[in-house]
Design a protein around this motif. Sequence first.
Motif, mmCIF file in Angstrom:
data_model
loop_
_atom_site.group_PDB
_atom_site.id
_atom_site.type_symbol
_atom_site.label_atom_id
_atom_site.label_comp_id
_atom_site.label_asym_id
_atom_site.label_seq_id
_atom_site.Cartn_x
_atom_site.Cartn_y
_atom_site.Cartn_z
ATOM 1 N N ILE A 68 0.848 -1.188 0.000
ATOM 2 C CA ILE A 68 0.000 0.000 0.000
ATOM 3 C C ILE A 68 0.888 1.244 0.000
ATOM 4 N N ARG A 69 0.288 2.337 -0.448
ATOM 5 C CA ARG A 69 0.934 3.653 -0.353
ATOM 6 C C ARG A 69 0.113 4.493 0.599
ATOM 7 N N VAL A 70 0.811 5.225 1.465
ATOM 8 C CA VAL A 70 0.132 6.036 2.471
ATOM 9 C C VAL A 70 0.777 7.414 2.556
ATOM 10 N N ASN A 71 0.044 8.330 3.127
ATOM 11 C CA ASN A 71 0.598 9.646 3.452
ATOM 12 C C ASN A 71 1.279 9.555 4.809
ATOM 13 N N ASP A 72 2.076 10.522 5.109
ATOM 14 C CA ASP A 72 2.597 10.724 6.461
ATOM 15 C C ASP A 72 3.666 9.733 6.921
ATOM 16 N N ILE A 73 4.393 9.108 6.009
ATOM 17 C CA ILE A 73 5.592 8.381 6.428
ATOM 18 C C ILE A 73 6.742 8.853 5.542
ATOM 19 N N PRO A 74 7.926 9.020 6.120
ATOM 20 C CA PRO A 74 9.040 9.563 5.344
ATOM 21 C C PRO A 74 9.719 8.543 4.434
ATOM 22 N N ASN A 75 9.742 7.276 4.861
ATOM 23 C CA ASN A 75 10.449 6.245 4.110
ATOM 24 C C ASN A 75 9.616 4.974 4.046
ATOM 25 N N PRO A 76 9.876 4.149 3.068
ATOM 26 C CA PRO A 76 9.157 2.873 2.998
ATOM 27 C C PRO A 76 9.448 1.999 4.219
ATOM 28 N N VAL A 77 8.479 1.166 4.537
ATOM 29 C CA VAL A 77 8.635 0.146 5.564
ATOM 30 C C VAL A 77 8.344 -1.186 4.881
ATOM 31 N N VAL A 78 9.277 -2.125 5.022
ATOM 32 C CA VAL A 78 9.118 -3.445 4.430
ATOM 33 C C VAL A 78 9.167 -4.465 5.564
ATOM 34 N N ILE A 79 8.107 -5.267 5.670
ATOM 35 C CA ILE A 79 8.026 -6.294 6.707
ATOM 36 C C ILE A 79 8.032 -7.648 6.007
ATOM 37 N N VAL A 80 8.932 -8.512 6.442
ATOM 38 C CA VAL A 80 9.021 -9.860 5.884
ATOM 39 C C VAL A 80 8.478 -10.827 6.926
ATOM 40 N N GLY A 81 7.409 -11.539 6.542
ATOM 41 C CA GLY A 81 6.828 -12.532 7.434
ATOM 42 C C GLY A 81 6.949 -13.916 6.822
ATOM 43 N N LEU A 115 7.348 1.957 -7.199
ATOM 44 C CA LEU A 115 7.441 0.931 -8.244
ATOM 45 C C LEU A 115 8.828 0.300 -8.289
ATOM 46 N N GLN A 116 9.871 1.098 -8.079
ATOM 47 C CA GLN A 116 11.234 0.552 -8.038
ATOM 48 C C GLN A 116 11.393 -0.418 -6.873
ATOM 49 N N LEU A 117 10.841 -0.056 -5.730
ATOM 50 C CA LEU A 117 10.934 -0.907 -4.551
ATOM 51 C C LEU A 117 10.196 -2.226 -4.779
ATOM 52 N N LEU A 118 8.970 -2.152 -5.304
ATOM 53 C CA LEU A 118 8.212 -3.377 -5.594
ATOM 54 C C LEU A 118 8.939 -4.245 -6.613
ATOM 55 N N GLY A 119 9.552 -3.609 -7.610
ATOM 56 C CA GLY A 119 10.327 -4.351 -8.607
ATOM 57 C C GLY A 119 11.515 -5.054 -7.984
ATOM 58 N N SER A 120 12.171 -4.397 -7.056
ATOM 59 C CA SER A 120 13.318 -4.989 -6.369
ATOM 60 C C SER A 120 12.886 -6.228 -5.579
ATOM 61 N N ILE A 121 11.772 -6.121 -4.879
ATOM 62 C CA ILE A 121 11.258 -7.256 -4.107
ATOM 63 C C ILE A 121 10.915 -8.408 -5.038
ATOM 64 N N SER A 122 10.199 -8.089 -6.097
ATOM 65 C CA SER A 122 9.768 -9.118 -7.044
ATOM 66 C C SER A 122 10.948 -9.819 -7.707
ATOM 67 N N ARG A 123 11.921 -9.051 -8.145
ATOM 68 C CA ARG A 123 13.107 -9.650 -8.793
ATOM 69 C C ARG A 123 13.851 -10.573 -7.833
ATOM 70 N N LYS A 124 14.055 -10.096 -6.634
ATOM 71 C CA LYS A 124 14.813 -10.876 -5.656
ATOM 72 C C LYS A 124 14.092 -12.165 -5.281
ATOM 73 N N LEU A 125 12.796 -12.064 -5.031
ATOM 74 C CA LEU A 125 12.063 -13.216 -4.521
ATOM 75 C C LEU A 125 11.494 -14.103 -5.624
ATOM 76 N N ARG A 126 11.809 -13.793 -6.849
ATOM 77 C CA ARG A 126 11.452 -14.686 -7.945
ATOM 78 C C ARG A 126 12.295 -15.964 -7.886
ATOM 79 N N ASN A 127 13.370 -15.914 -7.122
ATOM 80 C CA ASN A 127 14.276 -17.036 -6.962
ATOM 81 C C ASN A 127 13.686 -18.033 -5.956
#
Length: 154
Positions: A68-81, A115-127
Amino acid sequence: MKYEFSRYVAQDSVMVLEGKTKLEVMDELITRAADLTKLNRDVIFRMTWKREQMMTTGVGNALALPHIRVNDIPNPVVIVGVTEHPITDYQTQDDQPVRVIVFTIAPDENPEAYLQLLGSISRKLRNPELVKSLIDNIESPAAILNVIKSTSAE
């Protein structure tokens, strides 16, 4: 600036998920997201499920990438579960259970970076070997983090 996803993963954003259903594991992730972003949990919950209603984020190969994209945060947060139990009701594109969920919350004002961040996640975890390694290290969030950080070069 390059938006490599491992840069946004820290010890407190790696989780072993105990839930047995999509709702239960997403609830765990959303609670952690609210803690890390200091945003209202209900807002994150509503936005996440609204996004999920548009199209499943279960991409296959035991992987789901809710975002999701939200207002009011300065940087992305990525949680791996990583789930203790295969999540069979996730409605993935390959109809297989989910074991690894990467939940991304990014600032709304920079769609290009998002979009760059999502692409990075997708490329990496395609393995599939990387996904398997994350699952194999479920006993230790620190080991999961090490797997992610050790594969950070794209």
